[in-house]
Design an enzyme around this catalytic site. Structure first.
Site, PDB file in Angstrom:
ATOM      1  N   ASP A   1      41.556  42.662  40.718  1.00 17.86           N
ATOM      2  CA  ASP A   1      42.735  43.529  40.537  1.00 17.86           C
ATOM      3  C   ASP A   1      43.338  43.906  41.898  1.00 17.86           C
ATOM      4  O   ASP A   1      44.490  44.316  41.982  1.00 17.86           O
ATOM      5  CB  ASP A   1      42.284  44.844  39.868  1.00 17.86           C
ATOM      6  CG  ASP A   1      42.851  45.007  38.471  1.00 17.86           C
ATOM      7  OD1 ASP A   1      43.900  44.405  38.181  1.00 17.86           O
ATOM      8  OD2 ASP A   1      42.244  45.751  37.685  1.00 17.86           O
TER       9      ASP A   1
ATOM     10  N   GLN B   1      40.011  47.958  32.639  1.00 19.63           N
ATOM     11  CA  GLN B   1      41.373  48.259  32.207  1.00 19.63           C
ATOM     12  C   GLN B   1      41.668  49.752  32.356  1.00 19.63           C
ATOM     13  O   GLN B   1      40.883  50.597  31.931  1.00 19.63           O
ATOM     14  CB  GLN B   1      41.560  47.804  30.745  1.00 19.63           C
ATOM     15  CG  GLN B   1      42.983  47.899  30.234  1.00 19.63           C
ATOM     16  CD  GLN B   1      43.964  46.957  30.940  1.00 19.63           C
ATOM     17  OE1 GLN B   1      43.581  45.903  31.454  1.00 19.63           O
ATOM     18  NE2 GLN B   1      45.221  47.340  30.983  1.00 19.63           N
TER      19      GLN B   1
ATOM     20  N   LYS C   1      44.694  38.953  28.494  1.00 19.08           N
ATOM     21  CA  LYS C   1      43.964  38.479  29.683  1.00 19.08           C
ATOM     22  C   LYS C   1      42.828  37.543  29.258  1.00 19.08           C
ATOM     23  O   LYS C   1      42.634  36.467  29.828  1.00 19.08           O
ATOM     24  CB  LYS C   1      43.397  39.675  30.477  1.00 19.08           C
ATOM     25  CG  LYS C   1      44.479  40.439  31.234  1.00 19.08           C
ATOM     26  CD  LYS C   1      44.006  41.784  31.773  1.00 19.08           C
ATOM     27  CE  LYS C   1      45.205  42.553  32.331  1.00 19.08           C
ATOM     28  NZ  LYS C   1      44.927  43.933  32.726  1.00 19.08           N
TER      29      LYS C   1
END
Ligand code: GUN
Length: 302
Positions: A121, A98, A54
């Protein structure tokens, strides 16, 4: 006839090229630089590799990007404080924590602490609600489902009126992709069925699907004879079924298999995503797209 292979790698690279141009223009014309922070707690090897990928992409696109590594034993309180710091940082437009988190931390509490306007997200309940309402209300679509819709649309499949069957009801893939595909509008407007472990006749439902989206996490769950000839098959499963020696590096790497038997299914389907190289590369790309959107919204440009 063999199915068209929908390459997520190719589509993702096209979208990244479009994003790169958009980021350059934003910087030059508006002085806006999209900012993304990825917070990693501990050293879970899969999480390390996802976060590294990412950050690499964010860097390549010209983002202001921060990798914030925290020790495995960080307290929940300190993690919440850290999120608050980024919530209040005007240079940061996207915050990604994460998952999974260590057991002593309440994942829900952490996700709910992220400012919904920086939740790239798309996991915050406010964004889940916005997606459910749909239309202009929807702000950040969760990245994997957004990537799936993009793959279907860019492969030229008609979604309006199509029978879409989603196998799996997770909060990250099954429920949101079902919601996305049933919205009124371009690239959706489908008739959607969700099937799951409690479904009586999985096979009968799958056989009706014009677009079959499989996110069950069970290797080879969907049998080739369950696929309607000509259907579009999106395989979200990434199952580690063993290890092999990489030809490139000589290191041991996982052997990945989808939820669909690809070799047999491609002889029946009209189009199908491979594993790896299908949905996977799209997830990170859509995260970048959400971050650019967040930066534009913050600057009053969207
Ligand atoms: N862990 C595995 N996939 C994801 C994802 O899409 N977002 C976050 N935050 N964590 C993950």
């Amino acid at each position: 006839m063999s199915a068209k292979i929908i390459s997520g790698t190719e589509v993702a690279s096209q979208i990244r090229e479009e994003l790169k141009q958009e980021v350059t223009a934003l910087k030059e014309k508006q002085g806006v630089v999209p900012g993304l922070v990825t917070i990693l707690v501990g050293h879970n090897p899969a999480s390390v590799s996802y976060v590294t990928a990412k950050q690499k992409t964010a860097h390549e696109l010209g983002f202001h990007s921060i990798q914030d590594d925290q020790p495995e034993d960080i307290s929940e309180e300190n993690l919440l404080k850290l999120i608050d710091k980024y919530n209040n940082d005007p240079k940061i437009h996207g915050i990604l924590v994460q998952l999974p988190l260590p057991k002593h931390i309440d994942e829900k509490k952490v996700l709910n602490a992220i400012d919904p306007d920086k939740d790239v997200d798309g996991f915050h309940p406010v964004n889940v609600g916005r997606l459910m309402i749909g239309g202009k209300e929807a702000k950040f679509l969760p990245c994997t489902p957004a990537g799936i819709q993009e793959l279907i649309v860019r492969s030229g499949f008609e979604t309006a009126g199509a029978e879409v069957v989603v196998v799996g009801r997770s909060n990250i893939v099954g429920k949101p992709i079902a919601n996305i595909m049933l919205q009124k509008g371009k690239g959706a407007n489908s008739t959607v069925t969700i099937v799951h472990t409690g479904t009586k006749d999985l096979e009968a439902h799958c056989k009706r699907a014009d677009i079959l989206i499989v996110a069950a996490g069970v290797p080879g769950l969907v049998k080739p004879e369950w696929i309607k000839p000509g259907a579009c098959v999106i395989d979200v499963g990434v199952n580690r079924v063993g290890e092999k020696k990489s030809e490139k590096t000589g290191k041991m790497v996982p052997i990945l298999k989808g939820d669909v038997d690809f070799d047999a299914a491609k002889e029946i389907a009209g189009a199908i995503t491979p594993v790896p190289g299908g949905v996977g590369p799209m997830t990170i790309t859509m995260l970048m797209k959400n971050t650019v959107k967040s930066a534009k919204l913050a600057a009053g440009l969207a």
